[in-house]
Design an enzyme around this catalytic site. Structure first.
Site, PDB file in Angstrom:
ATOM      1  N   ASP A 466       0.855  -1.177   0.000  1.00 12.31           N
ATOM      2  CA  ASP A 466       0.000   0.000   0.000  1.00 12.31           C
ATOM      3  C   ASP A 466       0.898   1.238   0.000  1.00 12.31           C
ATOM      4  OD1 ASP A 466      -2.328   1.599   0.306  1.00 12.31           O
ATOM      5  OD2 ASP A 466      -1.992   1.679   2.458  1.00 12.31           O
ATOM      6  N   THR A 468      -0.376   4.904   1.124  1.00 11.13           N
ATOM      7  CA  THR A 468      -0.696   5.825   2.205  1.00 11.13           C
ATOM      8  C   THR A 468      -0.564   5.142   3.557  1.00 11.13           C
ATOM      9  OG1 THR A 468      -2.261   6.942   0.733  1.00 11.13           O
ATOM     10  CG2 THR A 468      -2.421   7.423   3.077  1.00 11.13           C
ATOM     11  N   PHE A 611     -12.306  22.210  -8.226  1.00  6.57           N
ATOM     12  CA  PHE A 611     -11.294  21.260  -8.697  1.00  6.57           C
ATOM     13  C   PHE A 611     -11.955  19.935  -9.045  1.00  6.57           C
ATOM     14  CE2 PHE A 611      -8.351  17.805  -8.078  1.00  6.57           C
ATOM     15  CZ  PHE A 611      -7.162  18.277  -8.606  1.00  6.57           C
ATOM     16  N   LYS A 633      -4.898  27.864  -9.051  1.00  2.08           N
ATOM     17  CA  LYS A 633      -3.771  26.972  -8.779  1.00  2.08           C
ATOM     18  C   LYS A 633      -4.082  25.641  -9.444  1.00  2.08           C
ATOM     19  CE  LYS A 633      -5.563  25.237  -4.352  1.00  2.08           C
ATOM     20  NZ  LYS A 633      -5.416  25.229  -2.885  1.00  2.08           N
ATOM     21  N   GLY A 748      -5.151   3.175  -3.472  1.00  2.00           N
ATOM     22  CA  GLY A 748      -6.418   3.786  -3.848  1.00  2.00           C
ATOM     23  C   GLY A 748      -6.271   5.231  -4.271  1.00  2.00           C
ATOM     24  N   ARG A 873      -5.891   3.907  -7.882  1.00  2.00           N
ATOM     25  CA  ARG A 873      -7.356   3.940  -7.863  1.00  2.00           C
ATOM     26  C   ARG A 873      -7.926   2.524  -7.838  1.00  2.00           C
ATOM     27  NH1 ARG A 873      -8.603   8.271  -5.786  1.00  2.00           N
ATOM     28  NH2 ARG A 873     -10.722   8.103  -6.574  1.00  2.00           N
ATOM     29  N   ASN A 902      -8.457  -1.356   4.152  1.00  2.00           N
ATOM     30  CA  ASN A 902      -8.514  -1.567   2.718  1.00  2.00           C
ATOM     31  C   ASN A 902      -7.418  -2.498   2.225  1.00  2.00           C
ATOM     32  OD1 ASN A 902      -6.762   0.638   3.457  1.00  2.00           O
ATOM     33  ND2 ASN A 902      -6.469   1.017   1.286  1.00  2.00           N
TER      34      ASN A 902
END
Length: 1275
Positions: A466, A468, A611, A633, A748, A873, A902
Site C-alpha cells: 500500500d 498511504t 477542482f 492553482k 487507492g 485507484r 482496505n
C-alpha cells in the site's frame, strides 16, 4: 417476502481454497455478489468471471459432509433483499441478521480438536504414522512395540496443537479488543453504553467526533447544518481526504432529541450485504412517505467521523455483513513452500520405503526357499505359514513385507514436524525480541502473529505494498517554492556554502513573532520570511492566493484555530500561508476573511471554479477593494497553457524550478491570477448561471465558460510539497530490489499522487527508459495499450544491451566474470540499479479489464518485465485479485504489506501478510501474519530474520534427513546377514529414543541459532538473499544428496564395525561377535558420527550449541547405562563390554576418519576455489573481527545532490471533486458565523534532495556465486 438470512461464512476458514486453475486462494471467495464497483456499470461476462470465483474450501466440504452424515439443518439461503424496521428488535430478529461481533480466529473450544486434527492429518507423515500404528497392533507382522510409534505421534500432534492454540489465542485476544469497544446505543428511548459486539441491525446509535463508525449506518441527523457530516475513509480506500455525507432533510430534523429518535420507526428496504464500497441502493418508508437512499447517506464501518460534533444513524449492516468485512476476505490456513515440498518428499520416501520392503520380501522368499526351510527347527515359520516349502516361504515373505515396513519406518521421520514447529516457534520469539525492529516513538515492537511462515520470509519474490500510511506518513509538508522566478526553500550550509539536506538538528526559521504560527511548522530558508516582512509584493501575492484559493473549513478547538481540509495538500498550503503571516480566519457562503501583515481583509466570494480530476486546477473569483480578481492553482502544464504575456525569463526560471522540484520527488502546483473587468464578469456570471441551470449538456457548457475565463493568467509562482515518506523507505526499497525482490505498489490514490510517491521513494527514477500508463476504459483500449507496452518491451535497444552486460557484474568485485552457477536468471528488462528499465502505471478502471481471463496473461507478462509496477485507484478486492494473479501464474512467494482495512484482503490473499501499526486502525494488523511499526523494518524482517530462518531451516532439513537415513538403512544392510528376517540391529529402546533424546537437541540448536553471516552483513549484501528466492537452500536435488550421504554413511557405519567384530575374540579369549554387542557398537558409532557431522555443519557457535552437542553425547552414555542397569534392558553390559576393548575405539576412530575427511576435503575445495558470496562475506567478517575493524556500510544512500534535472511534471493534488458547490450554496455553513472571535486577533509581525543509489565497494574478492552459505560452503 421476508429477506433470507445471510449465509456468509464467518471468515474462519482454516485452509486456502483453490481456484480451478491453480489451487491458489481466490480473494473474492465468500463474496457471492458481483463486484459492481469494479465493473463500473459493465455487465461484461469476462469481468464477472474474474470477480465471482467462489471455489469451495476444505472446511466447507467438511461441513457439508457433516450435515449429510448427521442430518444437520441446512443454512438458510442467501439474502436477496434486506428489510429493517428501526428501533424494533423483535421484527428484525426474525431475519437472523448477523450481529456486530467479528472474528478473525479459526477455532473455538468445541471445534479446536476436530479442525486442528483435520489440518494435521493433511500432513502425509502424520497420516502415514497413524497407519503404521495400526500395523504395529497386529502381532504376527510387528517386530516393534506400538509404543515406539504411539508416543512420538502423540508428542507431534500435541506440540503442534499447542502452537496452533497459542496462535489462535492471540487472534481471540485481538478480536476481543475490537468487539469490546463501546458505542452509545438508543435503547427504550435512552442512550446506553454498549459494546460493539452487542449492536444489532435496526439499532439507532450515536457517534461523536473522531470516533470510528461501529457498523454500516443510515445517517439520520448530525450536528452540522442541513444534516451534513464529514468522514475520513482511510480504513476503506486508503484516502485521508474528507468526504461529505448528508442525511435526508426529513430525518435531519430529528436532531439529537432522544425522544424523537427513540420513536423513529422508519422501514428500510435495501440491497443485501455486498462488498461494493461506492454504491448503495435502498428506500426509507416513514410517516407515509417514501425516500430514496444512496451511498451519500451511508456511513460505513471503519470510517472516522471528522469535523462533526455528533451524528445519529440506524444500523443497516453489522459484523460480517458490513462492507468493510465483506472486503476483508477469509482467514486462510497458510503453508510454506517448504511444507509443500516436504509433503512431496515424504511421498517419495514412502515410495522408497516400499521398494526396500518389496526387495526384502522377494529376497526373503528366495532365502526361505533355498536355505531357510532347512533351519525351521531353529527358526520356525509363523503359524500362519503353510507347511509346503514354496507356499510357506511365500507367506513368510509376505509377512516380512509388513515387518520391514515397521522396522524401516524411521526413514519417514515422525519427529521432523515437531522439530520444525519448535524451530519456527523459537524463530518467532527471536523476531518478537529484536530491539532493532522496536519503534520507540510509538512503543511498538515487531510481532510474529503466526509461527508457521518464518522461512517463507526468506523466499519472497514479490512485495505488494500500500502507499498511504505504509510508504508515506500521510503528512504533507510545505518544502519549497518558486516566486517570480526566484527559488526558496534550499538550506545552504554556512560553512561550505552549498545546498545540503536539513536534518532534525538543523535550525529552522523562527516564526514566533507571528502569534498564529504553528510550532510544528518547519522551514529552513530565512530569505522568504525576510521578503514577506519587507513587503515584497510578489511574495504577498503568492501567500494571499494560498490563503484564499481553497475549500478549507476553519474551526475553533480548545481556543485554537484548526483547519479541516478536504485533502492534506490543501491543509499544508493553507498552513504555510498562515505561518508566513497570511492567516485564513473564517468563511461564509459569500465571503472569506484572512489576516495579512498589513491587516485583516474580507474578500467577497463571487464564484468558485471547483477542482476535479479532469480540470486539474481550481479557481476562485473574489472582490476586494473594488477590484475583481481570479486566483488559480493547478497542474503546471494546465496553468502554463493558460498564461498570458509572461516575461520569458520568469517563466523559464519557474519551469526550471518545477523540474528541480519534480526531480526531488516533491508535489508541485503552479499559481496564477487575473484581473477581471466588472462589466465582463457580470456578463460572464449571467451566462454561468444559465449554464448551471441548463438541463442539456450542463457540464460541457460550464467547462466552456471556465475555459473562457481561466486564460491570459499572470504567473505568480509554484509550490513544492513533500508527501513525507516514512524513515528509511528509499534505502529499504533499494536493498529489496538488489535482493532480487520485485515491488508493486497498489493504492487507492489517484494517478499523479501515486507516481509522485514512486519517484520520491526511488521506485521510479528519471533514468527509466519509459513509464507506461494504462488508463483505457474498455477492453479494447486496455488490450491495445498493453500490446503497445509489450512491443516497446520487446524492442531491443542499446541501453538494454548495455544493461544485460552490466547485470553480469559481480556484486562484490564488480568484475564482469559473472557469478557462476548460482547467478539468478535476470529478466532483460529488470534493473536493480534503476537505469534503463521500464515501469508500468495502471488505473483501477483499466485493471478491471486487465484481470479478465482474456487479458490477465498479457497484463502479467508486461508487468513482470517492468522494473516497477504501480496500480492506482484500485479497490480492496482488486488488490487481492492482483496478488492472486501473481500467485497463480508465477508460482512465486508473495508478501503484502499495508496499514489499513482496505489492505486486509490482499494481506490475507498473499502467502505472507505484514501489517503496519499505523494511523488507520488495527484491521491490517489483526489480519496479518507479522506486524511491524515502520516500512523500513521490512528490510530487516526479510533480509535478516527471513534469510536466517530459511538458511537455518534448510540446513536443519539437510542434516535431519542425513541422520535419519544413516540411522535407518543400517537395518537394510543387516538384512543381508540375517536372512531378511526383519531382525533389528539396534535395541528397541535406542530406536525409540534416537530422534527424541540423542540427536534432537543439537539439530534444534542449529535450526534456532545458526547463521552464516551476521545481521549487518545480511543487510549490507542484499544479494545474499537471492538463493532463498530461487529455493537453492533446500530442494529435491539437495534432498537426494542428503539421502545419498546418509546411505553411504550407513553403509560405512555398518561395514567397518562388521569387519571389526566378525569372528572377533578378546585378548582374554572370549568371543565379542555377538548380536547385542555389535548392535551397541553400531549405535554408539552412529551417535558419534552424526554429532561430528553437526559440528562441521554449525557455523555460528553459542554456549547453547556447545551444551546441546556435547550434552547429547553425555546423555547417550548416561541413558544407555541407566536403561540397561537400572531398568534391566536386554542389552545390559553390551556397551560396557565393547568399550573395554581396543577394537571399539579403533573402530570408532576409523569410522569417523573415513566419513569426515571426505566431507572436509569437499568443503575446503569449494570454499577455497569456488567460494560463494556467503563464503566471501564470512571470510571478510572473520578478517574484520580479527583486525577489530567495522566494515563500512554498503547501502544505496540518498544523495544530497541531484545528478540531473527531471523533465516530468511534479503535479499531484489529492483532491477529487471539491466542496465548492456546497460552500457557495451555504449548505455546509453553520448559521452563526464561525470563529467571529478570531477576526479581532491582533496583527503579528515577525522580525531535500532526492535519494540516489550510490554503491560503495568495501572490499574486493574473487568472483563468486550467490549461495546461502550452507552446503559445501560451510566449515
Amino acid at each position: 417476502m421476508a429477506a433470507g438470512t445471510a449465509a456468509a461464512d464467518d471468515g474462519d476458514d482454516m485452509e486456502t481454497s483453490g481456484s480451478p486453475a491453480s489451487g491458489q486462494s481466490s480473494p473474492a471467495e465468500g463474496n457471492g455478489e458481483t463486484i459492481e464497483m469494479c465493473r463500473r456499470g459493465s455487465e461484461d461476462p469476462e469481468v464477472a468471471e474474474v470477480l465471482t470465483r467462489q471455489p469451495a474450501t476444505a472446511k466447507e466440504r467438511l461441513l457439508a459432509g457433516a450435515r449429510r452424515v448427521f442430518r444437520l439443518k441446512e443454512p438458510p439461503p442467501p439474502e436477496t433483499e434486506r428489510r429493517i424496521r428501526a428501533n424494533d428488535l423483535e421484527y428484525n430478529s426474525q431475519f437472523q441478521y448477523a450481529n456486530n461481533f467479528i472474528k478473525t480466529y479459526k477455532y473455538t473450544v468445541l471445534t479446536f480438536w476436530p479442525l486442528n486434527l483435520f489440518e494435521q492429518f493433511q500432513r502425509l507423515a502424520n497420516f502415514y504414522f497413524a497407519c503404521l500404528l495400526v500395523l504395529q497392533l497386529i502381532g504376527p507382522i510387528s517386530s516393534l512395540t506400538p509404543i515406539t510409534t504411539l508416543l512420538p505421534l502423540l508428542g507431534v500432534l500435541s506440540v503442534t496443537a499447542a502452537k496452533d492454540a497459542y496462535d489462535d489465542y492471540q487472534r481471540h485476544r485481538n478480536d476481543r479488543q475490537v468487539n469490546n469497544r463501546v458505542s452509545l446505543v438508543l435503547r427504550h428511548g435512552k442512550l446506553t453504553r454498549e459494546q460493539w459486539s452487542n449492536v444489532r441491525v435496526g439499532d439507532v446509535i450515536r457517534m461523536e467526533n473522531d470516533q470510528f463508525v461501529a457498523a454500516d449506518l443510515l445517517l439520520l441527523s448530525t450536528s452540522e447544518p442541513n444534516g451534513l457530516s464529514y468522514i475520513e475513509t482511510a480504513e476503506l480506500d486508503g484516502e485521508t481526504n474528507l468526504k461529505c455525507r448528508q442525511a435526508l432533510p426529513a430525518t435531519a430534523e430529528l436532531g439529537q432529541d432522544e425522544t424523537l429518535l427513540g420513536k423513529f420507526d422508519g422501514k428500510i428496504n435495501c440491497e443485501p450485504p455486498n462488498n461494493n464500497l461506492n454504491k448503495f441502493e435502498g428506500t426509507l418508508e416513514w410517516n407515509g412517505k417514501k425516500f430514496a437512499l444512496d451511498n451519500d447517506k451511508i456511513l460505513l464501518r471503519g470510517c472516522v467521523l471528522r469535523n462533526t460534533q455528533w451524528c445519529y444513524g440506524v444500523v443497516i449492516f453489522a459484523g460480517r455483513d458490513t462492507k468493510l468485512m465483506q472486503n476483508s476476505g477469509k482467514t486462510k490456513f497458510k503453508r510454506t513452500s517448504i511444507d509443500r515440498l516436504l509433503n512431496v518428499i515424504i511421498l517419495g520416501i514412502v515410495g522408497f520405503l516400499l521398494l526396500m520392503c518389496l526387495f526384502c520380501t522377494i529376497a526373503c522368499g528366495i532365502w526361505e526357499t533355498v536355505t531357510g526351510q532347512y533351519f525351521r527347527v531353529y527358526l520356525p515359520w509363523d503359524a500362519l505359514a503353510p507347511e509346503g516349502a514354496t507356499a510357506g516361504a511365500t507367506v513368510t515373505a509376505l509377512l516380512v513385507f509388513f515387518s520391514y515396513a515397521i522396522v524401516l519406518n524411521t526413514v519417514v521421520p515422525i519427529s521432523l514436524y515437531v522439530s520444525v514447529e519448535v524451530i519456527r516457534l523459537m524463530q518467532s520469539f527471536l523476531i518478537n525480541w529484536d530491539l532493532a525492529m522496536y519503534h520507540e516513538k510509538s512503543d511498538t515492537p515487531a510481532k510474529a502473529r503466526t509461527t508457521t511462515l518464518n522461512e517463507e520470509l526468506g523466499q519472497v519474490q514479490y512485495i505488494f505494498s500500500d502507499k498511504t500510511g505504509t510508504l508515506t506518513q500521510n503528512i504533507m509538508v510545505f518544502n519549497k517554492c518558486s516566486i517570480a522566478g526566484k527559488n526558496y526553500g534550499d538550506f545552504i550550509d554556512p560553512v561550505i556554502g552549498e545546498v545540503i539536506e536539513p536534518t532534525e538538528d538543523t535550525q529552522a526559521v523562527d516564526f514566533s513573532a507571528n502569534d498564529m504560527y504553528e510550532p510544528s511548522f518547519r522551514f529552513f530558508d530565512q530569505t522568504l520570511l525576510d521578503a514577506v516582512n519587507s513587503g515584497d509584493e510578489d511574495s504577498h501575492m503568492f501567500f494571499r492566493l494560498l490563503s484564499l484559493c481553497h475549500t478549507v473549513m476553519p474551526e475553533e478547538k480548545d481556543g485554537k484555530l484548526k483547519y479541516q481540509a478536504q485533502s492534506p495538500d490543501e491543509d499544508a498550503l493553507v498552513s504555510a500561508a498562515r505561518n508566513f503571516g497570511f492567516v485564513f480566519l473564517s468563511r461564509t457562503p459569500s465571503s472569506i476573511t484572512i489576516r495579512t501583515p498589513r491587516g485583516e481583509e474580507e474578500h467577497e466570494v463571487l464564484c468558485i471554479l471547483d477542482f476535479n480530476n479532469v480540470r486539474k486546477r481550481m479557481s476562485v473569483i473574489l472582490r476586494h477593494g473594488g477590484k475583481i480578481r481570479l486566483y488559480c492553482k493547478g497542474a503546471d502544464n494546465i496553468v502554463f497553457e493558460r498564461l498570458g504575456n509572461v516575461e520569458p525569463e520568469t517563466k523559464a526560471r519557474t519551469e526550471e524550478h518545477l523540474q528541480k522540484f519534480a526531480g526531488e520527488g516533491l508535489r508541485t502546483l503552479v499559481l496564477a491570477y487575473k484581473e477581471l473587468d466588472d462589466a465582463y464578469f457580470e456578463e460572464w456570471k449571467k451566462r454561468h448561471h444559465e449554464a448551471s441551470v441548463s438541463l442539456v449538456e450542463r457540464d460541457e457548457k460550464l467547462d466552456a465558460l471556465f475555459e473562457e475565463i481561466e486564460k491570459d493568467l499572470v504567473l505568480i509562482g509554484a509550490t513544492a510539497i513533500e508527501d513525507k515518506l516514512q524513515d528509511g523507505v528509499p534505502q529499504t526499497i533499494a536493498n529489496l530490489i538488489l535482493a532480487g525482490i520485485r515491488l508493486w505498489v497498489l493504492t487507492g490514490d489517484k494517478q499523479e499522487t501515486a507516481i509522485n510517491i514512486g519517484y520520491s521513494c526511488q521506485l521510479l527514477t528519471d533514468d527509466l527508459q519509459d513509464v507506461f500508463v494504462v488508463e483505457g476504459h474498455t477492453m479494447q483500449d486496455v488490450e491495445a495499450e498493453l500490446n503497445r507496452c509489450m512491443d516497446d518491451l520487446s524492442r531491443p535497444s542499446a541501453d538494454a544491451k548495455a544493461h544485460q552486460h552490466k547485470q553480469s557484474l559481480s556484486v562484490v568485485t564488480f568484475s564482469d566474470e559473472g557469478y557462476g552457477h548460482d547467478t539468478p536468471e535476470e529478466d532483460p528488462t529488470s534493473n536493480a540499479s534503476g537505469s534503463g528499465g521500464f515501469a508500468l502505471v495502471i488505473n483501477g478502471h483499466s485493471l478491471i479489464w486487465a484481470l479478465t481471463s482474456k487479458l490477465e496473461r498479457l497484463f502479467l507478462d508486461v508487468a513482470c518485465q517492468c522494473q516497477a509496477v504501480i496500480c492506482c485507484r484500485v479497490t480492496p478486492l482488486q488488490k487481492a485479485l492482483v496478488v492472486d494473479l501473481v500467485k497463480k501464474h508465477k508460482k512465486a512467494v508473495t508478501l503484502s504489506i499495508g496499514d489499513g482495512a482496505n489492505d486486509v484482503s490482499m494481506i490475507k490473499t498473499a502467502h505472507i501478510g505484514v501489517g503496519i501499526s499505523g494511523q488507520e486502525g488495527l484491521q491490517a494488523v489483526l489480519s496479518s501474519d507479522y506486524s511491524i511499526a515502520q516500512f523500513r523494518y521490512l528490510e530487516r524482517l526479510l533480509l535478516v530474520h527471513g534469510r536466517w530462518s530459511y538458511y537455518r531451516m534448510c540446513k536443519f532439513l539437510r542434516y535431519f534427513f542425513y541422520k535419519n537415513f544413516a540411522f535407518t538403512l543400517c537395518h537394510f544392510w543387516y538384512s543381508f546377514f540375517c536372512g531378511f528376517s526383519a531382525q533389528t540391529v539396534y535395541d528397541v529402546f535406542f530406536i525409540s529414543t534416537y530422534n527424541l533424546f540423542y540427536t534432537s537437541m543439537p539439530v534444534l540448536a542449529l535450526g534456532v541459532f545458526d547463521q552464516d553471516v551476521n545481521a549487518a552483513n545480511s543487510r549490507s549484501y542484499p544479494k545474499l538473499y537471492t538463493p532463498g528466492v530461487r529455493s537453492l537452500g533446500f530442494n529435491k536435488r539437495i534432498f537426494v544428496g542428503s539421502m545419498l550421504h546418509g546411505a553411504v554413511t550407513s553403509l560405512v557405519l555398518f561395514m567397518i564395525p562388521h569387519g571389526t567384530y566378525k569372528d572377533a575374540v578378546s585378548p582374554e579369549g572370549y568371543t565379542i561377535s555377538d548380536h547385542q554387542l555389535f548392535g551397541a557398537v553400531v549405535a554408539t558409532v552412529l551417535v558419534v558420527v552424526v554429532t561430528m557431522q553437526i559440528c562441521l555443519d554449525t557455523t555460528y557457535w553459542t554456549w547453547l550449541n556447545h551444551l546441546c552437542v556435547w550434552g547429547s553425547l553425555f546423555t547417550y552414555i548416561l541413558l544407555q547405562f541407566f536403561y540397561n542397569y537400572v531398568l534391566g534392558g536386554v542389552y545390559v553390559g553390551s556397551l560396557a563390554m565393547a568399550m573395554s576393548e581396543a577394537n571399539f575405539w579403533f573402530c570408532t576412530l576409523l569410522t569417523v576418519i573415513v566419513l569426515m575427511v571426505p566431507v572436509l576435503a569437499w568443503r575446503f575445495y569449494f570454499v577455497d576455489l569456488h567460494p560463494t558470496l556467503a563464503d566471501l562475506v564470512r571470510a571478510k567478517q572473520r578478517e574484520d573481527k580479527a583486525q577489530k575493524r567495522r566494515m563500512d556500510e554498503f547501502q544505496r544512500t540518498p544523495s544530497a545532490r541531484r545528478r540531473g534535472r527531471s523533465v516530468r511534471s511534479g503535479y499531484a493534488f489529492a483532491h477529487q471533486e471539491g466542496f465548492g458547490r456546497l460552500i457557495t450554496s451555504g449548505k455546509m455553513m453553520r448559521r452563526p458565523p464561525p470563529l467571529a472571535s478570531l477576526s479581532m486577533f491582533s496583527l503579528g509581525r515577525s522580525g531535500a534532495s532526492s535519494p540516489r543509489a550510490d554503491t560503495q565497494v568495501t572490499f574486493c574478492a574473487e568472483p563468486s556465486s550467490v549461495s546461502m552459505g550452507g552446503g559445501h560452503g560451510d566449515r
